[in-house]
Design an enzyme around this catalytic site. Structure first.
Site, PDB file in Angstrom:
ATOM      1  N   GLU A  35     -14.558 -23.704   6.190  1.00 49.14           N
ATOM      2  CA  GLU A  35     -15.538 -22.701   6.621  1.00 49.14           C
ATOM      3  C   GLU A  35     -16.314 -23.189   7.844  1.00 49.14           C
ATOM      4  O   GLU A  35     -16.570 -22.415   8.769  1.00 49.14           O
ATOM      5  CB  GLU A  35     -16.505 -22.378   5.476  1.00 49.14           C
ATOM      6  CG  GLU A  35     -15.871 -21.667   4.291  1.00 49.14           C
ATOM      7  CD  GLU A  35     -15.230 -20.352   4.676  1.00 49.14           C
ATOM      8  OE1 GLU A  35     -15.787 -19.629   5.538  1.00 49.14           O
ATOM      9  OE2 GLU A  35     -14.146 -20.048   4.141  1.00 49.14           O
ATOM     10  N   HIS A  72      -9.890 -19.145  10.629  1.00 54.80           N
ATOM     11  CA  HIS A  72      -9.053 -19.620   9.518  1.00 54.80           C
ATOM     12  C   HIS A  72      -7.580 -19.552   9.895  1.00 54.80           C
ATOM     13  O   HIS A  72      -6.794 -20.449   9.560  1.00 54.80           O
ATOM     14  CB  HIS A  72      -9.306 -18.760   8.271  1.00 54.80           C
ATOM     15  CG  HIS A  72     -10.627 -19.024   7.613  1.00 54.80           C
ATOM     16  ND1 HIS A  72     -11.004 -20.283   7.196  1.00 54.80           N
ATOM     17  CD2 HIS A  72     -11.648 -18.195   7.290  1.00 54.80           C
ATOM     18  CE1 HIS A  72     -12.209 -20.216   6.648  1.00 54.80           C
ATOM     19  NE2 HIS A  72     -12.624 -18.965   6.702  1.00 54.80           N
ATOM     20  N   HIS A 122     -14.724 -15.493  12.938  1.00 61.88           N
ATOM     21  CA  HIS A 122     -14.699 -16.511  11.879  1.00 61.88           C
ATOM     22  C   HIS A 122     -13.396 -16.419  11.085  1.00 61.88           C
ATOM     23  O   HIS A 122     -12.743 -17.444  10.816  1.00 61.88           O
ATOM     24  CB  HIS A 122     -15.901 -16.308  10.948  1.00 61.88           C
ATOM     25  CG  HIS A 122     -15.831 -17.124   9.693  1.00 61.88           C
ATOM     26  ND1 HIS A 122     -16.331 -18.407   9.610  1.00 61.88           N
ATOM     27  CD2 HIS A 122     -15.301 -16.844   8.467  1.00 61.88           C
ATOM     28  CE1 HIS A 122     -16.119 -18.878   8.394  1.00 61.88           C
ATOM     29  NE2 HIS A 122     -15.493 -17.950   7.688  1.00 61.88           N
ATOM     30  N   GLU A 123     -13.005 -15.196  10.707  1.00 61.50           N
ATOM     31  CA  GLU A 123     -11.763 -15.023   9.959  1.00 61.50           C
ATOM     32  C   GLU A 123     -10.559 -15.444  10.801  1.00 61.50           C
ATOM     33  O   GLU A 123      -9.609 -16.043  10.282  1.00 61.50           O
ATOM     34  CB  GLU A 123     -11.619 -13.570   9.511  1.00 61.50           C
ATOM     35  CG  GLU A 123     -12.717 -13.077   8.578  1.00 61.50           C
ATOM     36  CD  GLU A 123     -12.795 -13.867   7.291  1.00 61.50           C
ATOM     37  OE1 GLU A 123     -11.740 -14.387   6.846  1.00 61.50           O
ATOM     38  OE2 GLU A 123     -13.892 -13.998   6.721  1.00 61.50           O
TER      39      GLU A 123
END
Length: 416
Positions: free
Chosen positions: A355, A281, A277-278
Site C-alpha cells: 500500500e 498495485h 493508487h490502484e
C-alpha cells in the site's frame, strides 16, 4: 481422543484467546480516543464523524466477537463433537458411490455452516449497518443475494470438488501436486471470468459517460501505460453507502470499477489520485507477487495434506472414525486456520508495504494532496476509525492506519 486432539484444542484456545484479546484492545483503544479528533485530522474531520467511526468500529467488533465464539463452538461440534463423522456416516448409509457420498456430506456441512452464519450476517446488515446509515439493501435483495450465492457455490464448487476428489482417488501419491495445478488454473479462470460473467449477476455496471472525469482518467491510464476493457460505474448504493474502487480481471479482460457512491463523494482530481493508487498495485506487480505467495502457500498446504491423509491419528484426533479423501479434505480446510493464525501479521505486513508503494506511485502520477483529501473523505464516508490499536492493526489491517498513511504521503509532498 488422542495426542493430536489435545494439540488441536490447545492451538484453538491459544489462537482464539489472542484474537479475543486483540479485539478487546482495539475496542478499548478506540473508545479511549473517541472524544478527540487526532491532531492531523482536526481541520478535515468533525468530532461527530470521528465519534461515529469509533462507535461503528466498536459495534462491529462486538459482533465479530460473538461470531468468533459461535465459530469456535461449531468447529468443536463438527470435529471432536462428531458432527463431521455423523454427516459422513449418514451419506455412507445411502446406496451411493463413496465419492458422491463424500461430496454430499461436504455440501451438507457447508450449507449448515452457512445457515449458522446467517443470523450474524442479518444483524450486521439490518441492525449495525442500518443504525450507522450504511445499509441500502432490502430484505428482498438480501434473500436474493443469499440464494444467488448458494446457487453459484453449488454450480461452481460442486464440479470442482468432484474433480479434486477424482484426482485424489485416481492419480496416486502425487495427487496433491495435480490438485494444486487444478486450483491455480481454476483461480486464474475465475479471475478472468469474474468481471463479465459473475459480477454482473449481483450488480449493474454502466460504462462511464464521456466528460471531464473520463478524459482525466484516460489521460492517467495513457501516462501509466495501462490498457483496460473499460471504465465502469457499479451500483454499489443499492446495497450499501460504503464507497470503493477496484481493478478486476486478467489479461485482456481487465476492468476499472468505481462504486457510484465513490464517484458522488469525491472530486475528479481525488478520483484520479485514488485510481493512480490502484494503478500502482498493477505497476509494482503486487497482484503477481501476492498470487505467487498464495500459490506457494497452497502448494505447501496441499503437500502437508498429502502426508496427513495417510495418518489415522489425523482422523480420529478430529472425531472422524472412517478415513476418506473427502473427510481429510474437509478436516484440513476447517482446522488449518487454527494453526496458521499467527501468519496473519506477516501477510498484513507485506500488504501494508504494498500500500505504501502504491501511494508512492500515486504521488508521482497524480496530486498527493488530492490523494490525501480523497483518503480522508473515504475514511469519513466509510466510518473507518482514525485511531486503531497498533497491535490489532498489525494483525488485521491490510492497509496502514490513516495517520501513518497520510503522514507518509505528506513526506512525499515535502520531498518532491
Amino acid at each position: 481422543m488422542n495426542t493430536f486432539t489435545i494439540i488441536f484444542i490447545i492451538a484453538l484456545i491459544i489462537s482464539y484467546s489472542v484474537q479475543f484479546w486483540l479485539s478487546k484492545r482495539q475496542a478499548a483503544y478506540v473508545k479511549s480516543h473517541r472524544n478527540a479528533v487526532p491532531e492531523a485530522f482536526k481541520n478535515s474531520v468533525s468530532l461527530e464523524a470521528h465519534q461515529k467511526a469509533a462507535d461503528y468500529t466498536i459495534a462491529k467488533g462486538k459482533l465479530g466477537d460473538i461470531d468468533s465464539i459461535i465459530g469456535v463452538i461449531v468447529l468443536l461440534l463438527l470435529t471432536v463433537g462428531g458432527g463431521i463423522n455423523a454427516a459422513f456416516e449418514l451419506w455412507a448409509s445411502f446406496d451411493l458411490s463413496p465419492r458422491i457420498a463424500g461430496i454430499g456430506a461436504i455440501a451438507t456441512l457447508f450449507l449448515v455452516m452457512h445457515l449458522i452464519d446467517l443470523p450474524t450476517s442479518i444483524y450486521q446488515t439490518f441492525v449495525i449497518e442500518e443504525k450507522f446509515g450504511f445499509n441500502k439493501s432490502t430484505p428482498k435483495q438480501f434473500i436474493k443475494d443469499q440464494f444467488l450465492q448458494l446457487a453459484l457455490s453449488a454450480a461452481i464448487g460442486l464440479p470442482l470438488l468432484a474433480l479434486i476428489l477424482w484426482i485424489m482417488d485416481s492419480i496416486g501419491s502425487l495427487w496433491w501436486l495435480w490438485t494444486w495445478v487444478v486450483l491455480i488454473s481454476f483461480s486464474l479462470l475465475m479471475s478472468w471470468l469474474y468481471p463479465t460473467v459473475i459480477a454482473p449477476l449481483f450488480n449493474k455496471f454502466t460504462p462511464m459517460q464521456e466528460g471531464a472525469l473520463k478524459d482525466r482518467i484516460q489521460g492517467l491510464l495513457a501516462r501509466c501505460g495501462f490498457n483496460s476493457q473499460g471504465i465502469f460505474i457499479m451500483d454499489g448504493s443499492k446495497r450499501s453507502g460504503h464507497g470503493n474502487a477496484y481493478f478486476t480481471g486478467l489479461g485482456n479482460n481487465k476492468r476499472i470499477v468505481f462504486f457510484d457512491t465513490l464517484v458522488n463523494s469525491l472530486e475528479d482530481e481525488e478520483l484520479e489520485a485514488v485510481l493512480a493508487h490502484e494503478l500502482g498495485h498493477f505497476k509494482c506487480k503486487h497482484v503477481i507477487k501476492m498470487l505467487i505467495a498464495t500459490s506457494l502457500m497452497s502448494l505447501i498446504s496441499l503437500a502437508i495434506l498429502g502426508w496427513l491423509i495417510n495418518e489415522q491419528w489425523f482422523y480420529t484426533g478430529l472425531g472422524v472414525q472412517q478415513p476418506s479423501n473427502a473427510a481429510a479434505l474437509l478436516l484440513f480446510t476447517l482446522v488449518s486456520p487454527v494453526f496458521t493464525f499467527f501468519m496473519q501479521p506477516v501477510m498484513a505486513y507485506f500488504q501494508r508495504k504494498f500500500e505504501f508503494e502504491a501511494d508512492d506511485f500515486a504521488s508521482q502520477n497524480a496530486q498527493a494532496s488530492k490523494m490525501i483529501s480523497g483518503l480522508v473523505k473515504l475514511y469519513e464516508e466509510n466510518a473507518s476509525t482514525l485511531t486503531p490499536d497498533p497491535l490489532y492493526s498489525a494483525f488485521h489491517y491490510s492497509h496502514p492506519p490513516a495517520a501513518i498513511r497520510i503522514a507518509h504521503l505528506e513526506s512525499k509532498m515535502q520531498s518532491a
